[in-house]
Design an enzyme around this catalytic site. Structure first.
Site, PDB file in Angstrom:
ATOM      1  N   LYS A 155      -0.188  -0.994   1.028  1.00  0.00           N
ATOM      2  CA  LYS A 155       0.858   0.031   1.063  1.00  0.00           C
ATOM      3  C   LYS A 155       1.857  -0.258  -0.047  1.00  0.00           C
ATOM      4  O   LYS A 155       2.713  -1.125   0.073  1.00  0.00           O
ATOM      5  CB  LYS A 155       1.579   0.056   2.410  1.00  0.00           C
ATOM      6  CG  LYS A 155       2.655   1.142   2.461  1.00  0.00           C
ATOM      7  CD  LYS A 155       3.514   1.030   3.696  1.00  0.00           C
ATOM      8  CE  LYS A 155       4.626   2.071   3.663  1.00  0.00           C
ATOM      9  NZ  LYS A 155       5.604   1.840   2.581  1.00  0.00           N
ATOM     10  N   SER A 209       3.259  -3.645   2.313  1.00  0.00           N
ATOM     11  CA  SER A 209       4.517  -3.192   1.726  1.00  0.00           C
ATOM     12  C   SER A 209       5.337  -4.349   1.157  1.00  0.00           C
ATOM     13  O   SER A 209       4.934  -4.980   0.181  1.00  0.00           O
ATOM     14  CB  SER A 209       5.306  -2.402   2.774  1.00  0.00           C
ATOM     15  OG  SER A 209       6.385  -1.728   2.194  1.00  0.00           O
ATOM     16  N   ASP A 258       1.763 -13.277  -9.603  1.00  0.00           N
ATOM     17  CA  ASP A 258       1.854 -12.952 -11.022  1.00  0.00           C
ATOM     18  C   ASP A 258       2.685 -13.960 -11.796  1.00  0.00           C
ATOM     19  O   ASP A 258       2.411 -14.236 -12.971  1.00  0.00           O
ATOM     20  CB  ASP A 258       2.450 -11.545 -11.203  1.00  0.00           C
ATOM     21  CG  ASP A 258       1.436 -10.444 -10.957  1.00  0.00           C
ATOM     22  OD1 ASP A 258       0.306 -10.778 -10.515  1.00  0.00           O
ATOM     23  OD2 ASP A 258       1.759  -9.272 -11.194  1.00  0.00           O
TER      24      ASP A 258
END
Length: 430
Positions: free
Chosen positions: A325, A300, A311
């Site tokens: 998740k 999560s 990224d």
């Protein structure tokens, strides 16, 4: 006022008379309209009323209307996904306690996988972690109660309780033939979500065990404290076995290392579930070389941070694939003081990757004592390039038990090695 279904002899016709006005108020249909996908299914409502009546008449024990209706609502939500749930007053309070960082229990984050109650991760320095429970352990029984018919929230409620009381967990661990039983003593779980230390002069370690309301502030404070002892040449951000938590806290932690760009965005059906979070220009550690440790217990909010830093090419993600998740749950209070925890959107990394059921792939995989560079990663580092390899047992320790810890925690040792290699390569490029 909501209609109340009362009386042991209620008939489907009577129940329909109570339920249909709600349906008609919610979705009125013109007389000549053709039924659409949004219309409430009258036949299914009638079936529900019939099932309700059969239970009231024939179930072995008498069940009151309120219990049946709450069970129906719980079932509605639990069948959507593992994270949606109906919250009664106690459950609502329990959720509040966990985000604030204090509750009575054994210290494990649980979820459901393949219909089984599964340990996502044990929380640091709690009865569960000290007893040796591990990520992906399947919990078969809580005391004498089998878990196969419990909702996730019911299981959590059974595991929480007064400090000093004992609880028995029967678990099945992957690769083992027989279940094992752990007897734990509940404690007040005060989860300090952040701790930090210097692994060596100039190389810091920042552990975030979960994301609570004040985690972002605690991370900035920890960075400031480490930098007082000298400039940081590298930092390990440890998100292993971090089950997640508050979204805003994850954004704040990522923002501590980023000075611009997108951190995470969400997509859902409703306009207010579509959100975008970007980094601010005020950054605690914008230039410190960074290695982020993740594993199968990183879930999560931990995956949001790892995905954003990956990224944005702000750090090297090392370890094993994360939990996966990537769904957003909103807590919706109800008029009766209870609430819903409802999945309303999905998380996406700045590059548009969905975390849900995918997880974050590390740039550098460290599995069972091996260091491998993930295929497709732009980073290419060989073992021979790494400076400052782990010392042998005969060599002196720099900080007592810390040397032993680095030998036992292979991933942490390799993270430190990689930071040193990156520091050497950076100096060569100058």
């Amino acid at each position: 006022m909501h209609p109340r279904l009362a009386g042991p002899a209620a008939s489907p016709r009577r129940l329909m008379a109570m339920l249909l006005p709600v349906a008609l108020l919610a979705l009125p249909l013109p007389a000549a309209a053709t039924p659409s996908a949004n219309d409430l299914p009258v036949e299914d409502i009638q079936t529900f009323a019939e099932v309700f009546e059969r239970i009231k008449r024939a179930y072995v024990e008498e069940v009151d209307d309120s219990t049946l209706l709450r069970n129906a609502m719980r079932g509605m939500l639990s069948e959507l996904d593992p994270h949606s749930a109906y919250l009664d007053r106690e459950e609502f309070q329990s959720l509040h306690e966990s985000t604030e960082g204090e509750f009575g229990g054994v210290g494990i984050e649980v979820g459901t996988q393949d219909g089984q109650l599964t340990v996502i991760t044990p929380i640091d320095d709690t009865p569960a972690s000290r007893a040796g429970l591990q990520s992906r352990d399947v919990i078969l029984r809580i005391d004498d109660t089998p878990t196969d018919r419990l909702s996730l929230q019911e299981a959590v409620n059974l595991m929480r309780g007064d400090p000093g009381t004992e609880i028995s967990l029967t678990i099945m661990r992957q690769g083992e033939e027989a279940p094992r039983t752990f007897t734990l003593t509940r404690e007040v779980i005060r989860t300090e979500s952040v701790r930090s230390e210097l692994l060596e002069p100039g190389y810091g370690y920042l552990r975030v065990s979960q994301f609570q309301t004040r985690t972002g502030d605690q991370v900035r404070s920890a960075l400031t404290s480490m930098e007082r002892e000298g400039a940081l040449n590298g930092l390990v951000l440890d998100l292993r076995n971090n089950p997640g938590g508050v979204l805003q806290a994850a954004v704040a932690v990522a923002d501590a290392f980023l000075d611009s760009g997108l951190i995470v965005y969400t997509e859902g059906r409703l306009p207010d579930t579509e959100m975008r979070f970007s980094a601010s220009t005020e950054t605690a550690a914008p230039d410190v070389p960074l290695v982020v440790l993740i594993n199968g217990g990183s879930a999560s909010a931990a995956e949001i941070v790892a995905g954003a830093l990956q990224d944005q090419r702000r750090g090297v993600v090392m370890g094993t694939e994360s939990f996966g998740k990537g769904s957003v749950q909103q807590i919706m209070p109800l008029g009766n003081g209870e609430g819903l925890k409802l999945t309303t959107a999905l998380y996406f990394t700045p590059g548009g990757r969905s975390i849900q059921a995918q997880g974050i792939e590390p740039d550098v995989q460290v599995v069972r004592g091996r260091l491998e560079v993930a295929e497709g990663s732009e980073l290419r580092v060989r073992e021979a390039d790494l400076e400052g390899h782990l010392r042998s047992r005969g060599e002196p320790r720099t900080r007592g038990e810390l040397g032993e810890r680095l030998r036992e925690d292979y991933q942490l040792g390799e993270a430190l090695n990689l930071l040193k290699a990156l520091n050497v390569l950076s100096q060569r490029d100058r």
